[in-house]
Design a protein around this motif. Structure first.
Motif, PDB file in Angstrom:
ATOM      1  N   UNK A   1       0.942  -1.643  -0.133  1.00 26.80           N
ATOM      2  CA  UNK A   1       0.076  -0.148   0.012  1.00 26.80           C
ATOM      3  C   UNK A   1       0.816   0.611   0.225  1.00 26.80           C
ATOM      4  N   UNK A   2       0.493   2.515  -0.995  1.00 29.01           N
ATOM      5  CA  UNK A   2       1.388   3.205  -0.545  1.00 29.01           C
ATOM      6  C   UNK A   2       1.107   4.206  -0.073  1.00 29.01           C
ATOM      7  N   UNK A   3       2.417   4.358   1.060  1.00 30.69           N
ATOM      8  CA  UNK A   3       1.861   5.741   1.834  1.00 30.69           C
ATOM      9  C   UNK A   3       2.026   7.297   1.338  1.00 30.69           C
ATOM     10  N   UNK A   4       3.525   7.048   0.661  1.00 27.96           N
ATOM     11  CA  UNK A   4       4.318   8.351  -0.072  1.00 27.96           C
ATOM     12  C   UNK A   4       4.156   8.739  -0.964  1.00 27.96           C
ATOM     13  N   UNK A   5       4.314   9.428  -2.195  1.00 25.63           N
ATOM     14  CA  UNK A   5       4.249   9.667  -3.211  1.00 25.63           C
ATOM     15  C   UNK A   5       4.493  10.263  -4.089  1.00 25.63           C
ATOM     16  N   UNK A   6       5.847  10.692  -5.497  1.00 22.24           N
ATOM     17  CA  UNK A   6       5.923  12.205  -6.012  1.00 22.24           C
ATOM     18  C   UNK A   6       4.799  13.270  -6.286  1.00 22.24           C
ATOM     19  N   UNK A   7       3.314  11.856  -6.182  1.00 20.56           N
ATOM     20  CA  UNK A   7       2.256  12.489  -6.263  1.00 20.56           C
ATOM     21  C   UNK A   7       1.410  13.768  -5.119  1.00 20.56           C
ATOM     22  N   UNK A   8       2.478  13.371  -4.122  1.00 23.57           N
ATOM     23  CA  UNK A   8       1.842  14.015  -3.232  1.00 23.57           C
ATOM     24  C   UNK A   8       2.244  15.277  -2.884  1.00 23.57           C
TER      25      UNK A   8
END
Length: 406
Positions: free
Chosen positions: A309-316
């Motif tokens: 599960x993604x917690x943080x990505x560049x989209x944030x």
């Protein structure tokens, strides 16, 4: 032919007794010199090792000033002068030495390396991993010097704790080590990236033992392919991220094979995939947090899960800073993640209780250009709550005072 007269036996005994007494008297009169030490401003600010004692003439002794948390070694006074720590002294007379400590008020400070790229004991060459042992000593993965360096608090030079014998596959050698971890016994675990193995070095050991991999580069579960990230849990199990296999495997203590816990489905950005994962952290439940570097995201793989599960990505982030290469991840008190972004040269904290993040350290907030990061690879939090950063391209370890979550 005349025969030489022999001394009577009782005279011989008396002669040797006189010699023995003379030697014993000389030993009693052999001089020794006294070392006297002093801490300024008080003994509460640090200590000197060794503190004091008697030494034979011309004995050479290494002396080290260790600051207490919140203080920093400043200089030697007396029989020693300067800032080299540890320092060597020769006993030619009674000696008095003072170690001066000052309050640690720096916002940014280099605590290891920072003397240019090189292989001297005060230098580093692309440090990629750091770890603090239970006593607060700092260990640094000195990648292109093929060694692990130990830096005591306040020291201006490091001590080689593992490797340092040229790159190679021997038990006393490493090849381009990645990240490191330390267990509660002080044993050092090293991602020996170039040798596709994990090496365990007992505290003070001269050689390492292979505890994972070591069966050539490959994707079988008894093999590793460019292991880089490493974490040791409280049971002694080793978690390893592999750049070449795009996966994380878990090796229980004493196991000859690992088990897949994240990725392993080829390089990609689907929930069951990873792409060149550089860093990992594990909580007490066995959940794995992955710096999924080339997918520009932080993934949580709960224990037993087949997908992340993604917690943080560049989209944030804002459009100008969406290309993130998350290179390292560490966990503090099971509640906070500290993440390095070597592309954007910043450190991010992630609150696992609220699923929120904030940027806690960037180059933009620094007045001095020489303090700015260049390709940070790993973080740690020391006993004072200060941020320790492996600043790889600057060949140094930085300490920064930041607002740290409680």
């Amino acid at each position: 032919m005349m025969r030489k007269k022999l001394l009577p036996l009782y005279l011989l005994s008396y002669f040797f007794l006189l010699i023995g007494c003379s030697v014993e008297e000389d030993e009693k009169q052999a001089p020794s010199y006294r070392l006297k030490t002093e801490i300024w401003p008080s003994d509460q600010n640090g200590k000197i090792i060794p503190s004091q004692g008697d030494y034979n003439p011309f004995t050479v002794k290494t002396i080290y000033a260790r600051p207490e948390p919140g203080w920093v070694f400043d200089r030697w006074e007396g029989a020693l002068s300067g800032t080299d720590n540890p320092s060597a002294i020769s006993f030619y007379d009674d000696l008095a030495i003072r170690a001066v400590f000052t309050k640690d008020t720096f916002k940014v400070r280099t605590i290891a390396g920072g003397k240019g790229k090189g292989n001297q004991l005060n230098q580093l060459y692309y440090p990629t991993g750091i770890a603090l042992d239970p006593s607060g000593d700092l260990y640094v993965s000195d990648m292109y010097n093929h060694r692990i360096q130990k830096w005591k608090p306040g020291a201006t030079v490091g001590i080689t704790a593992a490797g340092g014998n040229g790159f190679g596959y021997g038990p006393s050698q490493l090849e381009e080590p990645g990240k490191i971890d330390i267990d509660s016994q002080g044993s050092l675990f090293i991602a020996d990236t170039g040798n596709n193995r994990i090496q365990k070095w007992e505290y003070g050991g001269l050689t390492g033992t292979t505890v994972a991999g070591g069966n050539g580069m490959g994707n079988r579960l008894n093999q590793l392919n460019k292991p880089f990230g490493i974490a040791v849990d409280n049971t002694g199990a080793i978690y390893i991220s592999e750049l070449g296999n795009h996966r994380v495997t878990k090796w229980n203590a004493g196991a000859s094979t690992g088990e897949l816990v994240a990725g392993g489905n080829g390089e990609g950005n689907d929930p069951n995939q990873l792409a060149i994962p550089m860093g990992i952290a594990v909580n007490n439940k066995g959940d794995v947090f992955v710096a999924d570097t080339y997918n520009h995201r932080i993934q949580l793989w709960e224990k037993g899960a087949t997908k992340g599960r993604t917690l943080l990505s560049g989209k944030d982030f804002t459009s100008g800073s969406q290309i993130n290469y998350f290179s390292g991840i560490s966990i503090v008190n099971d509640f906070f993640l500290y993440i390095t972004d070597y592309q954007q040269k910043r450190i991010i904290s992630y609150d696992l209780k609220t699923d929120t993040f904030k940027i806690i350290s960037t180059n933009d907030t620094l007045e001095n250009e020489e303090d700015r990061l260049s390709q940070p690879y790993q973080t740690a939090i020391d006993i004072m709550g200060d941020l320790i950063i492996a600043d790889a391209k600057n060949n140094r370890i930085q300490k920064r005072k930041v607002e740290v979550n409680e």
